[in-house]
Design a protein around this motif. Structure first.
Motif, PDB file in Angstrom:
ATOM      1  N   SER A  61      -0.367 -15.798  -3.077  1.00 26.30           N
ATOM      2  CA  SER A  61       0.563 -14.488  -3.339  1.00 26.30           C
ATOM      3  C   SER A  61       0.389 -13.504  -2.263  1.00 26.30           C
ATOM      4  CB  SER A  61      -0.010 -13.957  -4.652  1.00 26.30           C
ATOM      5  OG  SER A  61       0.200 -14.810  -5.729  1.00 26.30           O
ATOM      6  N   LEU A  62       1.343 -13.134  -2.135  1.00 27.68           N
ATOM      7  CA  LEU A  62       1.536 -11.850  -0.935  1.00 27.68           C
ATOM      8  C   LEU A  62       2.025 -10.553  -1.707  1.00 27.68           C
ATOM      9  CD1 LEU A  62       1.505 -11.045   2.103  1.00 27.68           C
ATOM     10  CD2 LEU A  62       4.055 -11.456   2.160  1.00 27.68           C
ATOM     11  N   TYR A  63       1.115  -9.225  -1.171  1.00 28.20           N
ATOM     12  CA  TYR A  63       1.519  -8.095  -1.536  1.00 28.20           C
ATOM     13  C   TYR A  63       2.042  -7.050  -0.556  1.00 28.20           C
ATOM     14  CZ  TYR A  63       0.423  -3.188  -3.037  1.00 28.20           C
ATOM     15  OH  TYR A  63       0.568  -1.789  -3.244  1.00 28.20           O
ATOM     16  N   ILE A  64       3.380  -6.642  -0.696  1.00 33.24           N
ATOM     17  CA  ILE A  64       3.839  -5.649   0.208  1.00 33.24           C
ATOM     18  C   ILE A  64       3.952  -4.461  -0.204  1.00 33.24           C
ATOM     19  CG2 ILE A  64       6.074  -5.445   1.366  1.00 33.24           C
ATOM     20  CD1 ILE A  64       6.369  -8.435   1.688  1.00 33.24           C
ATOM     21  N   ASN A  65       3.763  -3.422   0.425  1.00 33.44           N
ATOM     22  CA  ASN A  65       3.707  -2.068  -0.164  1.00 33.44           C
ATOM     23  C   ASN A  65       4.876  -1.272   0.625  1.00 33.44           C
ATOM     24  OD1 ASN A  65       3.094   1.092   0.107  1.00 33.44           O
ATOM     25  ND2 ASN A  65       1.348   0.202  -1.512  1.00 33.44           N
ATOM     26  N   LEU A  66       5.626  -0.745  -0.246  1.00 30.21           N
ATOM     27  CA  LEU A  66       6.927   0.045   0.351  1.00 30.21           C
ATOM     28  C   LEU A  66       6.691   1.520  -0.137  1.00 30.21           C
ATOM     29  CD1 LEU A  66       9.966  -2.291  -0.185  1.00 30.21           C
ATOM     30  CD2 LEU A  66       8.710  -1.878   2.042  1.00 30.21           C
ATOM     31  N   ALA A  88      10.104 -18.954   3.130  1.00 28.04           N
ATOM     32  CA  ALA A  88       9.322 -19.638   4.433  1.00 28.04           C
ATOM     33  C   ALA A  88       8.551 -20.642   3.888  1.00 28.04           C
ATOM     34  CB  ALA A  88       8.931 -18.577   5.150  1.00 28.04           C
ATOM     35  N   GLU A  89       8.289 -20.882   2.315  1.00 25.59           N
ATOM     36  CA  GLU A  89       7.581 -21.670   1.720  1.00 25.59           C
ATOM     37  C   GLU A  89       5.920 -21.328   1.988  1.00 25.59           C
ATOM     38  OE1 GLU A  89       8.620 -25.883   1.464  1.00 25.59           O
ATOM     39  OE2 GLU A  89      10.448 -25.394   2.857  1.00 25.59           O
ATOM     40  N   SER A  90       5.505 -20.201   2.366  1.00 22.12           N
ATOM     41  CA  SER A  90       4.194 -19.833   2.640  1.00 22.12           C
ATOM     42  C   SER A  90       3.522 -19.319   1.408  1.00 22.12           C
ATOM     43  CB  SER A  90       4.009 -18.996   3.964  1.00 22.12           C
ATOM     44  OG  SER A  90       4.391 -19.556   4.989  1.00 22.12           O
ATOM     45  N   TYR A  91       4.373 -18.747   0.620  1.00 23.84           N
ATOM     46  CA  TYR A  91       4.012 -18.037  -0.646  1.00 23.84           C
ATOM     47  C   TYR A  91       4.870 -18.421  -1.818  1.00 23.84           C
ATOM     48  CZ  TYR A  91       1.220 -15.115   2.557  1.00 23.84           C
ATOM     49  OH  TYR A  91       0.395 -14.768   3.508  1.00 23.84           O
ATOM     50  N   GLU A  92       4.261 -18.192  -3.253  1.00 24.92           N
ATOM     51  CA  GLU A  92       4.857 -18.661  -4.309  1.00 24.92           C
ATOM     52  C   GLU A  92       5.096 -17.553  -4.956  1.00 24.92           C
ATOM     53  OE1 GLU A  92       2.550 -22.446  -6.093  1.00 24.92           O
ATOM     54  OE2 GLU A  92       1.213 -21.092  -4.957  1.00 24.92           O
ATOM     55  N   LYS A  93       4.297 -16.342  -4.833  1.00 21.58           N
ATOM     56  CA  LYS A  93       4.540 -15.170  -5.594  1.00 21.58           C
ATOM     57  C   LYS A  93       4.433 -13.907  -4.576  1.00 21.58           C
ATOM     58  CE  LYS A  93       4.393 -17.132  -9.817  1.00 21.58           C
ATOM     59  NZ  LYS A  93       5.680 -17.167 -10.640  1.00 21.58           N
ATOM     60  N   ILE A  94       5.564 -12.993  -4.472  1.00 21.58           N
ATOM     61  CA  ILE A  94       5.533 -12.020  -3.586  1.00 21.58           C
ATOM     62  C   ILE A  94       5.637 -10.613  -4.587  1.00 21.58           C
ATOM     63  CG2 ILE A  94       6.956 -10.654  -1.705  1.00 21.58           C
ATOM     64  CD1 ILE A  94       7.735 -13.068  -0.694  1.00 21.58           C
ATOM     65  N   ILE A  95       4.410  -9.749  -4.292  1.00 25.51           N
ATOM     66  CA  ILE A  95       4.426  -8.570  -5.371  1.00 25.51           C
ATOM     67  C   ILE A  95       5.223  -7.166  -4.325  1.00 25.51           C
ATOM     68  CG2 ILE A  95       3.142  -6.938  -6.510  1.00 25.51           C
ATOM     69  CD1 ILE A  95       2.144 -10.548  -5.836  1.00 25.51           C
ATOM     70  N   VAL A  96       6.039  -6.607  -4.586  1.00 28.15           N
ATOM     71  CA  VAL A  96       6.628  -5.503  -3.896  1.00 28.15           C
ATOM     72  C   VAL A  96       6.447  -4.313  -4.324  1.00 28.15           C
ATOM     73  CG1 VAL A  96       8.549  -4.697  -2.786  1.00 28.15           C
ATOM     74  CG2 VAL A  96       8.478  -7.100  -2.940  1.00 28.15           C
ATOM     75  N   ASP A  97       5.559  -3.344  -3.917  1.00 25.17           N
ATOM     76  CA  ASP A  97       5.246  -2.102  -4.404  1.00 25.17           C
ATOM     77  C   ASP A  97       6.153  -0.936  -4.046  1.00 25.17           C
ATOM     78  OD1 ASP A  97       3.906   0.291  -5.671  1.00 25.17           O
ATOM     79  OD2 ASP A  97       1.965  -0.251  -4.640  1.00 25.17           O
ATOM     80  N   ILE A  98       7.229  -0.764  -4.867  1.00 27.89           N
ATOM     81  CA  ILE A  98       8.248  -0.017  -4.294  1.00 27.89           C
ATOM     82  C   ILE A  98       8.070   1.437  -4.481  1.00 27.89           C
ATOM     83  CG2 ILE A  98      10.876   0.398  -4.696  1.00 27.89           C
ATOM     84  CD1 ILE A  98      10.993  -2.443  -6.059  1.00 27.89           C
ATOM     85  N   GLY A 114       8.862  -7.076  -8.300  1.00 27.51           N
ATOM     86  CA  GLY A 114       8.932  -5.569  -7.921  1.00 27.51           C
ATOM     87  C   GLY A 114       8.081  -4.925  -9.010  1.00 27.51           C
ATOM     88  N   VAL A 115       7.569  -3.853  -8.418  1.00 26.74           N
ATOM     89  CA  VAL A 115       6.717  -2.884  -9.304  1.00 26.74           C
ATOM     90  C   VAL A 115       7.179  -1.707  -8.822  1.00 26.74           C
ATOM     91  CG1 VAL A 115       4.349  -1.938 -10.028  1.00 26.74           C
ATOM     92  CG2 VAL A 115       4.715  -4.350  -9.367  1.00 26.74           C
ATOM     93  N   TYR A 116       7.877  -0.779  -9.655  1.00 28.65           N
ATOM     94  CA  TYR A 116       8.409   0.452  -9.621  1.00 28.65           C
ATOM     95  C   TYR A 116       8.187   1.403 -10.803  1.00 28.65           C
ATOM     96  CZ  TYR A 116      11.781   4.336  -9.029  1.00 28.65           C
ATOM     97  OH  TYR A 116      12.415   5.401  -9.089  1.00 28.65           O
ATOM     98  N   SER A 117       8.167   2.659 -10.545  1.00 29.65           N
ATOM     99  CA  SER A 117       8.191   3.726 -11.683  1.00 29.65           C
ATOM    100  C   SER A 117       8.640   4.926 -11.231  1.00 29.65           C
ATOM    101  CB  SER A 117       6.813   3.817 -12.079  1.00 29.65           C
ATOM    102  OG  SER A 117       6.783   4.625 -13.409  1.00 29.65           O
ATOM    103  N   PRO A 118       9.520   5.681 -12.092  1.00 25.11           N
ATOM    104  CA  PRO A 118      10.144   6.841 -11.596  1.00 25.11           C
ATOM    105  C   PRO A 118       8.884   7.825 -12.167  1.00 25.11           C
ATOM    106  CG  PRO A 118      11.065   6.095 -13.704  1.00 25.11           C
ATOM    107  CD  PRO A 118      10.254   4.992 -13.325  1.00 25.11           C
ATOM    108  N   VAL A 119       7.788   7.392 -12.695  1.00 27.29           N
ATOM    109  CA  VAL A 119       6.625   8.560 -13.117  1.00 27.29           C
ATOM    110  C   VAL A 119       5.724   8.419 -11.963  1.00 27.29           C
ATOM    111  CG1 VAL A 119       5.027   8.944 -14.761  1.00 27.29           C
ATOM    112  CG2 VAL A 119       7.239   7.788 -15.410  1.00 27.29           C
TER     113      VAL A 119
END
Length: 339
Positions: free
Chosen positions: A156-161, A237-247, A129-134
């Protein structure tokens, strides 16, 4: 693979083999792929095998082929199709192999709603996860740089929330499907999510990503547990080793998402207000009994915006911010070795 078969037939051997090689190199394809460049051999194979999808050069389509056991016939067209086959689905053959396969996968998920991956592995991608209150601290640029650095070594997969992510401007890529489409499909057919994902992902510097939700209301209307279920399904699902979630801050229950993540980077800057915001955030977690969540937070003070030189997703990996992200990953890896 559940016995699913994709047959490719094109008279141009170089073209057919190039498409075959691209598919063979992609992990997690839901079908066995067979290529033919001679019509008689292809017809003999069709006479003796059930085929899910036949991807055939449009000029080679004939009545005999319609009599075989084929779930879906797709014409590879150079722009012209014989009038008797004008009703068949077609793909422009001179698109990139990536786009051709993406369209084939879309047809496959519609055709094989009974498909279920055979994997029973308990392996799971690491969710970062990548999150900041700033606000305006460069969080999304850092998350993308982090993802691109990880993609050098890991799938790796990047998901933007986030709401209003403006991703098309950042990547200069027009994406017809986004994260809301993926969520809708997941609710309808969760077993096929890994295949649907491959049909909509785009790639920048080896990092796969799903285009963020365009309408912020769609993000707010989806409960956090649903996002966690979707991400967890992808992670297993074994398609990715790292998932980055932009929260982003519009997520309904940020704490639950952070608790789900294996690691959380918390970008901030050095100015007084930013420091105070982070301290307040940590105090709230501490008073709320979130000690375990506090332990997984990795606070990173980002370079200033001018120092980051952020201007395009394509160059983040080699920018100062990319070098900064590499150093943070090295620190995490050293810490894990020491412990």
């Amino acid at each position: 693979m559940n016995g699913s078969k994709l047959v490719i037939f094109d008279l141009e051997e170089l073209y057919a083999n190039h498409l075959m090689d691209y598919i063979s190199d992609k992990k997690g394809m839901p079908f066995q792929t067979v290529v033919f460049t001679r019509k008689l051999e292809m017809l003999e194979y069709l006479a003796n095998n059930s085929v899910d999808i036949l991807l055939i050069e449009a000029t080679q389509m004939c009545e005999e082929i319609t009599k075989f056991d084929i779930g879906k016939i797709i014409l590879l067209s150079d722009g012209s199709i014989l009038s008797e086959y004008i009703g068949y689905d077609s793909i422009f053959k001179f698109k990139s192999a990536e786009n051709i396969v993406r369209e084939v996968l879309d047809y496959f998920v519609d055709l094989r709603k009974d498909y279920s991956p055979l994997s029973t592995s308990s392996a799971k991608a690491e969710v970062i996860g990548v999150y900041s209150p700033v606000g305006r601290c460069g969080k999304t640029s850092y998350a993308l740089a982090l993802g691109q650095v990880l993609a050098e070594e890991y799938k790796s997969l990047y998901i933007n929330l986030e709401d209003y992510a403006s991703f098309e401007e950042l990547t200069d890529i027009n994406c017809p499907s986004d994260l809301s489409d993926l969520m809708y499909y997941f609710k309808q057919n969760p077993e096929m999510i890994a295949i649907k994902l491959q049909a909509i992902v785009r790639t920048v510097n080896n990092l796969d990503y799903v285009a963020p939700i365009f309408y912020a209301k769609d993000l707010r209307d989806i409960e956090t547990p649903e996002w966690i279920k979707l991400i967890d399904s992808i992670a297993r699902a074994e398609s990715y080793e790292k998932i980055i979630v932009d929260i982003g801050t519009m997520l309904g229950d940020i704490e639950s998402m952070l608790e789900y993540c294996d690691t959380v980077f918390l970008p901030t800057t050095k100015d007084y207000l930013s420091v105070r915001k982070v301290e307040t955030f940590k105090t709230i977690l501490d008073r709320g009994g979130k000690k375990q969540l506090l332990d997984k937070l990795i606070e990173v003070q980002l370079p200033s915006v001018d120092e980051m030189n952020e201007f395009s997703a394509e160059v983040l990996e080699v920018s100062k911010l990319g070098e900064f992200a590499k150093e943070q990953i090295r620190k995490v890896e050293r810490s894990r070795i020491e412990h």
